[in-house]
Design a protein around this motif. Structure first.
Motif, mmCIF file in Angstrom:
data_model
loop_
_atom_site.group_PDB
_atom_site.id
_atom_site.type_symbol
_atom_site.label_atom_id
_atom_site.label_comp_id
_atom_site.label_asym_id
_atom_site.label_seq_id
_atom_site.Cartn_x
_atom_site.Cartn_y
_atom_site.Cartn_z
ATOM 1 N N VAL A 90 0.868 -1.178 0.000
ATOM 2 C CA VAL A 90 0.000 0.000 0.000
ATOM 3 C C VAL A 90 0.903 1.226 0.000
ATOM 4 N N ILE A 91 0.617 2.171 -0.891
ATOM 5 C CA ILE A 91 1.450 3.368 -1.028
ATOM 6 C C ILE A 91 0.663 4.582 -0.531
ATOM 7 N N PHE A 92 1.296 5.345 0.353
ATOM 8 C CA PHE A 92 0.699 6.571 0.875
ATOM 9 C C PHE A 92 1.353 7.768 0.186
ATOM 10 N N ASP A 93 0.523 8.669 -0.306
ATOM 11 C CA ASP A 93 1.038 9.936 -0.834
ATOM 12 C C ASP A 93 0.939 10.947 0.293
ATOM 13 N N LEU A 94 2.083 11.273 0.872
ATOM 14 C CA LEU A 94 2.126 12.021 2.130
ATOM 15 C C LEU A 94 2.780 13.378 1.924
ATOM 16 N N THR A 95 2.232 14.396 2.568
ATOM 17 C CA THR A 95 2.784 15.752 2.494
ATOM 18 C C THR A 95 3.242 16.186 3.880
ATOM 19 N N SER A 96 4.472 16.651 3.974
ATOM 20 C CA SER A 96 4.985 17.141 5.250
ATOM 21 C C SER A 96 5.163 18.643 5.179
ATOM 22 N N THR A 97 5.173 19.287 6.325
ATOM 23 C CA THR A 97 5.369 20.743 6.380
ATOM 24 C C THR A 97 6.819 21.092 6.063
ATOM 25 N N ALA A 98 7.046 22.348 5.681
ATOM 26 C CA ALA A 98 8.368 22.764 5.205
ATOM 27 C C ALA A 98 9.451 22.651 6.272
ATOM 28 N N ASN A 99 9.070 22.701 7.558
ATOM 29 C CA ASN A 99 10.083 22.647 8.608
ATOM 30 C C ASN A 99 10.541 21.230 8.911
ATOM 31 N N ARG A 100 9.840 20.228 8.368
ATOM 32 C CA ARG A 100 10.174 18.842 8.687
ATOM 33 C C ARG A 100 11.020 18.211 7.582
ATOM 34 N N ALA A 101 12.261 18.668 7.478
ATOM 35 C CA ALA A 101 13.168 18.097 6.484
ATOM 36 C C ALA A 101 13.426 16.624 6.767
ATOM 37 N N ASP A 102 13.398 16.222 8.038
ATOM 38 C CA ASP A 102 13.659 14.828 8.392
ATOM 39 C C ASP A 102 12.576 13.896 7.885
ATOM 40 N N ALA A 103 11.388 14.423 7.540
ATOM 41 C CA ALA A 103 10.279 13.582 7.105
ATOM 42 C C ALA A 103 10.343 13.243 5.627
ATOM 43 N N LEU A 104 11.376 13.709 4.914
ATOM 44 C CA LEU A 104 11.531 13.384 3.497
ATOM 45 C C LEU A 104 12.365 12.115 3.330
ATOM 46 N N SER A 105 12.130 11.140 4.177
ATOM 47 C CA SER A 105 12.850 9.864 4.103
ATOM 48 C C SER A 105 12.026 8.795 4.798
ATOM 49 N N MET A 106 12.270 7.534 4.426
ATOM 50 C CA MET A 106 11.566 6.429 5.074
ATOM 51 C C MET A 106 11.967 6.327 6.540
#
Length: 810
Positions: free
Chosen positions: A158-174
């Motif tokens: 199952v693939i989630f298309d997820l959007t993170s806020t600009a301050n959460r650079a750490d969330a651009l990774s598994m």
């Protein structure tokens, strides 16, 4: 960002359903925009083996196949793929299967007279590729017939298309999302174990020299030899396909895998090509481009570089746009046997400017723009090297590093957190037992986020040490409070209003500003809003450190330029002349440093009359007096008394049709017609008028009770007594001075002074003009008599003679 559920479950233990996980992440600030359930794409598709393949008797491009799917008799399937043959394992959609990607339900059919009892599938028909040249053939030859194909193709995900806020650079990774899920669910984190290995530092093999250490604080180059380029194993290809990345080969796929797993962009240069470009043993460098340099990127685009482009060089020759995209000349290819692996940290602002300058945004630049974790660069680099040596059989020859990072102790920070402050900011929680967040909740949440809490001597106060991967966005106490609210659950806070409430209100200054806006709009002007930016023209302007565009490299010092440009743009777009105003801030530098002020400016040039059919369908430009009348109407509405004086100081204004405006002895601003030369340069009509006023002074003059709350004043029920006076006056004598002197001489009896005629020409002395004014005398309690009016009127005549030496005509 696309998140694979299977991949996520390898990194953290949790048992939430996909729907519940999406809800949990969304409530925590990571909006899940879409859930792509791939399990439905291959439901009913099984492993089959082609036993026999024969040409179709009635079609050259079709084949008739006997396919065993482990259910007894082989199926007779007509297939149009050119790569179908006997003795291969394939994916077969049996009768009754629905393929949602191609919106097709499999039914028994006859194709050119031959029955077909299923369909042999390509990856495109299963949603894994946009286009496919033929059916998918499994490489393994020991598959169980009739087995579900989804685990073999990654369709059990199952693939989630997820959007993170600009301050959460750490969330651009598994790994970043796994840490978040562990904190939200309490699950155990299972990050991959990466052995630490030291590599030889042979400077004669590879050297790194970084001249721009601010833009690139650390650069690691690793030379790997004896590689064998080949397709990546299935598990790696499925991982990349699940997040929307096309597999290329075992080396490039590893760099992409690390990008998605750790959020650390990497780049691999072909070793031999790199040496050919450098002309000798490669010396990798980092510098800014010189204006006019050219460089061809991996997308085969030849790009003209600008000075804000940060480059990776080999022997001072550009080989990559740092942090954005590599170069075509040094890309890894099927014949690559050695490479240099780049792992680096680049400054966020530098990469943002560089990418914008080229109009190029990539997955790498997106992560660098938000900020890549300083502490985990070495981990990501080591992970990539281990995978490359495992999958491509490479041997590390040497590793060179240029490291200007600050001391590791500065990669984190300690923040004081008070429980009292937490509850004061967040308010009561929706719980009968505990109406406030408890100390145990604070410790549990922040510990789950990787923070270290140390109790202080003061009760319920902690010193919180932030983990390195959250260093960029956890800076103050309020940031920690936000994290507590996010993980505690926004939906668990009480929705009652505070006990002490009061109606909102506007500040007095805002009320006055709105009154002014209403007056300007009521006079037929449209409000305009421009960027507060301008080109740098002189030292008095405030330069912007990180401008959006070269045209916006400083803050504006006045509003008029933007209004003129808007007027010109409206004409060019065929929208006619513009009557508009703008209220905004202007900025400048002086001896005391930076300064700012509020200003109001407007531009007039459009025909204010409606129904020009009475003038033969022709628009008539505004006269100077009509434009001045509009502005005076605004002043009248806001109760502002203004005097006009000739002004020749501004070169953009017509020297004979410009006035400075004064109120109670202070300069209010300027009103006048644009200079004909400027109108010619901008291709504007001649009759364009501009005013530029000091908003702060206007508001100061408006601070009167009768402005905010107008009071009715009774009209006089007695008739007025009119007197006309005509005279010759010097041309350089302003009407404002004459009216001021007449008003003072007329005293309480005189209620208005109005010019109704001006004439220059025949019978008028040279250098003079004939003026005719109407003076209105009135009292509110009785009718004036001639005996009362004549002495006052005579005094007015005497003042004109004595003060201005006019020649009376009546």
């Amino acid at each position: 960002m696309r998140i694979s559920l299977n991949w996520l479950q390898e990194l953290v233990e949790f048992s939430l359903s996909p729907e519940k996980l999406a809800e949990t992440l969304t409530l925590a600030g990571f909006e899940v925009e879409d859930i792509e359930d791939r399990r439905t794409w291959g439901d009913g598709v099984v492993v089959g083996k082609v036993l026999q393949r024969e040409p179709h008797p009635n079609a050259d491009k079709l084949s008739v196949c006997q396919v065993d799917v482990g259910s007894g008799e082989p199926l007779n399937i007509v297939c149009g793929a050119p790569n179908v043959r006997a003795d291969i394992y394939v994916a077969v959609a049996v009768v009754g299967t629905y393929l949602p990607i191609v919106d097709l339900k499999i039914k028994p059919a006859k194709l050119r007279g031959v029955r077909s009892e299923g369909m042999i599938c390509s990856l495109a028909e299963l949603g894994l590729l946009k286009e496919s040249p033929g059916i998918h053939i499994f490489e393994a030859d020991n598959l169980k017939l009739g087995q579900d194909v989804r685990p073999f193709l990654g369709l059990d995900d199952v693939i989630f298309d997820l959007t993170s806020t600009a301050n959460r650079a750490d969330a651009l990774s598994m790994v970043g999302i796994a840490r978040e899920v562990a904190a939200l669910t309490g699950g155990k984190l299972k990050l991959p174990e990466i052995p630490t290995v030291s590599y030889p530092d042979l400077k004669e093999t590879l050297q790194v020299r970084v001249s721009e250490t601010k833009a690139c604080p650390v650069y690691i180059g690793t030379a790997i030899a004896n590689l064998k380029i080949a397709p990546s194993p299935d598990w790696l290809q499925r991982r990349l396909q699940s997040v929307g990345v096309r597999p290329i080969n075992n080396v490039v796929d590893v760099t992409n895998y690390i990008l998605w797993e750790w959020g650390q962009p990497l780049h691999a240069f072909d070793g031999e090509r790199l040496q050919a470009v450098a002309g000798s043993k490669p010396v990798l460098g980092v510098r800014f481009a010189q204006a006019g340099e050219t460089f061809k990127t991996l997308d085969s685009q030849s790009r003209t570089l600008q000075t804000q482009n940060l480059l990776i060089t080999a022997g001072n020759v550009p080989v990559a746009l740092a942090g954005v995209m590599g170069g075509e000349e040094t890309e890894v290819h099927s014949g690559t046997t050695s490479l240099v692996l780049e792992a680096a940290i680049f400054d966020s602002a530098s990469i943002r400017r560089s990418a914008r300058a080229q109009g190029l945004r990539t997955e790498a630049s997106t992560r660098y723009e938000r900020g890549v974790n300083l502490a985990e660069l070495d981990i990501a680099c080591q992970r990539a090297i281990n995978l490359m040596t495992e999958l491509a059989g490479g041997t590390v020859v040497s590793q060179a590093k240029n490291d200007a990072r600050p001391d590791p102790s500065s990669w984190t920070r300690t923040i004081k957190l008070r429980l009292e402050r937490v509850n004061l900011v967040l308010g009561p929680v929706d719980s009968e037992e505990n109406p406030e967040i408890l100390a145990d909740d604070v410790e549990r949440i922040l510990t789950a986020l990787g923070c270290h809490l140390k109790a202080t001597s003061t009760e319920e106060v902690w010193q919180v040490t932030v983990p390195p991967y959250r260093y960029r966005d956890l800076e103050r106490e309020i940031d920690l409070i936000e994290e507590i609210a996010r993980l505690y659950g926004y939906n668990r806070f009480a929705d009652t209003l505070p006990e002490k409430t009061e109606a909102g209100y506007l500040s007095f200054e805002e009320e006055l500003t709105r009154k002014l806006r209403e007056a300007l709009r009521a006079s037929g002007l449209t409000e305009l809003v421009h960027y507060s930016y301008a080109l740098v023209k002189d030292d008095s302007q405030v330069a912007i450190a990180n401008p959006m565009f070269t045209e916006y490299s400083s803050l504006r010092t006045e509003l008029v330029s933007g209004l003129i440009n808007s007027f010109q743009y409206n004409l060019e777009q065929g929208n006619g002349a513009l009557n508009g105003f703008e209220i905004g801030k202007v900025f400048w530098t002086d001896e005391d440093g930076l300064a700012e002020a509020d200003s109001v400016a407007g531009i007039l040039g459009g025909d204010i009359r409606r129904g020009n059919w009475v003038r033969g369908g022709k628009e008539q430009p505004l006269t100077w007096y009509e434009a001045k009348g509009i502005l005076e109407g605004v002043f009248e509405k806001i109760g502002l008394s203004v005097e006009y004086q000739p002004d020749f100081s501004n070169r953009r204004f017509h020297p004979g049709r410009t006035a400075s405006l004064w109120s109670q002895g202070e300069r209010l601003g300027t009103f006048g017609q644009l200079h004909p030369q400027l109108c010619q340069e901008k291709d504007l009509p001649n009759a364009v008028y501009v005013f530029d006023l000091d908003l702060d002074l206007i508001l100061e003059r408006m601070e009167k009770e009768e402005i905010m709350t107008p009071r009715f004043q009774a009209y006089s029920t007695y008739p007025a007594s009119d007197r006309d006076i005509a005279f010759f006056a010097p041309v350089d004598l302003s009407l404002a001075e004459i009216q001021k002197a007449i008003t003072k001489a007329g005293g309480e009896l005189l209620t208005s002074v109005e010019l109704f005629d001006e004439y220059r020409g025949e019978n008028v002395p040279e250098g003079q003009r004939s003026l005719a004014l109407r003076l209105v005398y009135r009292l509110s309690d009785r009718t004036l008599t001639d005996a009362e009016v004549e002495p006052v009127h005579q005094k007015v005549r005497e003042v004109l003679l004595d003060k201005f030496q006019v020649s009376l005509r009546s």
